[in-house]
Design a protein around this motif. Structure first.
Motif, PDB file in Angstrom:
ATOM      1  N   UNK A 112      -4.869  18.478   5.928  1.00 37.28           N
ATOM      2  CA  UNK A 112      -4.146  17.394   5.269  1.00 37.28           C
ATOM      3  C   UNK A 112      -5.119  16.495   4.512  1.00 37.28           C
ATOM      4  N   UNK A 113      -4.681  16.031   3.347  1.00 39.33           N
ATOM      5  CA  UNK A 113      -5.424  15.012   2.610  1.00 39.33           C
ATOM      6  C   UNK A 113      -4.541  13.773   2.537  1.00 39.33           C
ATOM      7  N   UNK A 114      -5.185  12.611   2.589  1.00 37.84           N
ATOM      8  CA  UNK A 114      -4.464  11.340   2.607  1.00 37.84           C
ATOM      9  C   UNK A 114      -5.135  10.413   1.610  1.00 37.84           C
ATOM     10  N   UNK A 115      -4.332   9.747   0.794  1.00 33.15           N
ATOM     11  CA  UNK A 115      -4.904   8.718  -0.064  1.00 33.15           C
ATOM     12  C   UNK A 115      -4.017   7.490  -0.037  1.00 33.15           C
ATOM     13  N   UNK A 116      -4.663   6.332  -0.247  1.00 36.77           N
ATOM     14  CA  UNK A 116      -3.970   5.048  -0.165  1.00 36.77           C
ATOM     15  C   UNK A 116      -4.277   4.257  -1.429  1.00 36.77           C
ATOM     16  N   UNK A 117      -3.199   3.737  -2.043  1.00 37.46           N
ATOM     17  CA  UNK A 117      -3.295   2.968  -3.282  1.00 37.46           C
ATOM     18  C   UNK A 117      -2.697   1.582  -3.068  1.00 37.46           C
ATOM     19  N   UNK A 118      -3.321   0.578  -3.672  1.00 32.26           N
ATOM     20  CA  UNK A 118      -2.817  -0.790  -3.563  1.00 32.26           C
ATOM     21  C   UNK A 118      -2.102  -1.158  -4.872  1.00 32.26           C
ATOM     22  N   UNK A 119      -0.944  -1.823  -4.710  1.00 29.90           N
ATOM     23  CA  UNK A 119      -0.162  -2.322  -5.844  1.00 29.90           C
ATOM     24  C   UNK A 119       0.207  -3.773  -5.591  1.00 29.90           C
ATOM     25  N   UNK A 120       0.435  -4.492  -6.669  1.00 31.84           N
ATOM     26  CA  UNK A 120       0.845  -5.893  -6.543  1.00 31.84           C
ATOM     27  C   UNK A 120       2.198  -5.992  -5.854  1.00 31.84           C
ATOM     28  N   UNK A 121       3.112  -5.078  -6.204  1.00 31.11           N
ATOM     29  CA  UNK A 121       4.463  -5.076  -5.637  1.00 31.11           C
ATOM     30  C   UNK A 121       5.130  -3.748  -5.995  1.00 31.11           C
ATOM     31  N   UNK A 122       6.377  -3.590  -5.597  1.00 32.60           N
ATOM     32  CA  UNK A 122       7.090  -2.326  -5.845  1.00 32.60           C
ATOM     33  C   UNK A 122       7.255  -2.061  -7.345  1.00 32.60           C
ATOM     34  N   UNK A 123       7.466  -3.103  -8.131  1.00 25.26           N
ATOM     35  CA  UNK A 123       7.607  -2.928  -9.574  1.00 25.26           C
ATOM     36  C   UNK A 123       6.324  -2.433 -10.216  1.00 25.26           C
TER      37      UNK A 123
ATOM     38  N   UNK B  42       0.857  -1.183   0.000  1.00 22.25           N
ATOM     39  CA  UNK B  42       0.000   0.000   0.000  1.00 22.25           C
ATOM     40  C   UNK B  42       0.891   1.229   0.000  1.00 22.25           C
ATOM     41  N   UNK B  43       0.527   2.195  -0.807  1.00 23.49           N
ATOM     42  CA  UNK B  43       1.232   3.473  -0.865  1.00 23.49           C
ATOM     43  C   UNK B  43       0.327   4.508  -0.218  1.00 23.49           C
ATOM     44  N   UNK B  44       0.726   4.962   0.963  1.00 25.13           N
ATOM     45  CA  UNK B  44      -0.023   5.999   1.682  1.00 25.13           C
ATOM     46  C   UNK B  44       0.639   7.335   1.385  1.00 25.13           C
ATOM     47  N   UNK B  45      -0.126   8.261   0.830  1.00 30.17           N
ATOM     48  CA  UNK B  45       0.408   9.573   0.473  1.00 30.17           C
ATOM     49  C   UNK B  45      -0.386  10.651   1.212  1.00 30.17           C
ATOM     50  N   UNK B  46       0.335  11.534   1.888  1.00 34.92           N
ATOM     51  CA  UNK B  46      -0.285  12.621   2.649  1.00 34.92           C
ATOM     52  C   UNK B  46       0.219  13.952   2.122  1.00 34.92           C
ATOM     53  N   UNK B  47      -0.691  14.861   1.941  1.00 37.59           N
ATOM     54  CA  UNK B  47      -0.350  16.200   1.471  1.00 37.59           C
ATOM     55  C   UNK B  47      -0.907  17.220   2.446  1.00 37.59           C
ATOM     56  N   UNK B  48      -0.050  18.084   2.966  1.00 41.05           N
ATOM     57  CA  UNK B  48      -0.511  19.226   3.762  1.00 41.05           C
ATOM     58  C   UNK B  48      -0.824  20.332   2.764  1.00 41.05           C
TER      59      UNK B  48
ATOM     60  N   UNK C 261       3.449   0.659   2.825  1.00 43.99           N
ATOM     61  CA  UNK C 261       2.986  -0.198   3.911  1.00 43.99           C
ATOM     62  C   UNK C 261       2.862  -1.625   3.385  1.00 43.99           C
ATOM     63  N   UNK C 262       3.373  -2.564   4.152  1.00 42.38           N
ATOM     64  CA  UNK C 262       3.259  -3.987   3.807  1.00 42.38           C
ATOM     65  C   UNK C 262       2.405  -4.655   4.875  1.00 42.38           C
TER      66      UNK C 262
ATOM     67  N   UNK D  20      -1.291 -11.504   9.388  1.00 41.51           N
ATOM     68  CA  UNK D  20      -2.603 -11.565  10.031  1.00 41.51           C
ATOM     69  C   UNK D  20      -3.476 -10.356   9.727  1.00 41.51           C
ATOM     70  N   UNK D  21      -3.043  -9.499   8.817  1.00 46.83           N
ATOM     71  CA  UNK D  21      -3.827  -8.320   8.462  1.00 46.83           C
ATOM     72  C   UNK D  21      -5.067  -8.708   7.664  1.00 46.83           C
ATOM     73  N   UNK D  22      -6.233  -8.127   7.983  1.00 45.19           N
ATOM     74  CA  UNK D  22      -7.424  -8.402   7.190  1.00 45.19           C
ATOM     75  C   UNK D  22      -7.305  -7.878   5.753  1.00 45.19           C
ATOM     76  N   UNK D  23      -6.500  -6.853   5.545  1.00 43.14           N
ATOM     77  CA  UNK D  23      -6.277  -6.302   4.222  1.00 43.14           C
ATOM     78  C   UNK D  23      -4.954  -6.825   3.697  1.00 43.14           C
ATOM     79  N   UNK D  24      -5.021  -7.771   2.763  1.00 47.47           N
ATOM     80  CA  UNK D  24      -3.794  -8.361   2.198  1.00 47.47           C
ATOM     81  C   UNK D  24      -3.881  -8.421   0.714  1.00 47.47           C
TER      82      UNK D  24
END
Length: 104
Positions: A50-61, A3-9, A95-96, A100-104
């Motif tokens: 602040x605004x925050x957004x979260x994006x899911x990716x398969x992996x770093x590539x 997960x890529x968490x991005x925050x902008x003030x 974020x990895x 045991x995380x419900x979000x995987x």
């Protein structure tokens, strides 16, 4: 999965303007490049501009390829030119999930 968490003030006087321009001009374009948007948020306590957004990716590539394509898109560069003066600072965290995380 990562997960890529991005925050902008955002400068306080521009939060509404930034959100409006993002919703009407930036969001569809960003989703078309980055894909799996987990959520887009504003903060209610702490740093309230602040605004925050979260994006899911398969992996770093996957993340690297998708973000590079977006950064090469002239429409995205035009959007960023319209909104960059609203931004005070930016933070990005990868974020990895744990086993045991419900979000995987």
């Amino acid at each position: 999965m990562i997960l890529d968490e991005r925050s902008y003030a955002i400068w306080p006087q521009y939060v509404k303007d930034y959100l409006h321009i993002y919703e009407t001009e930036g969001m569809a374009l960003q989703v078309s490049h980055l894909g799996d948007l987990i959520g887009w948020f504003t903060t209610d306590t702490g740093i309230v501009n602040e605004v925050v957004h979260i994006w899911r990716y398969a992996d770093a590539g996957d993340r690297e390829r998708r973000r590079a394509a977006m950064e090469a898109d002239p429409r995205w560069l035009e959007f960023r030119a319209k909104t960059s003066h609203f931004v005070q600072s930016m933070r990005s965290r990868i974020l990895r999930p744990t086993s045991f995380s419900p979000l995987r």
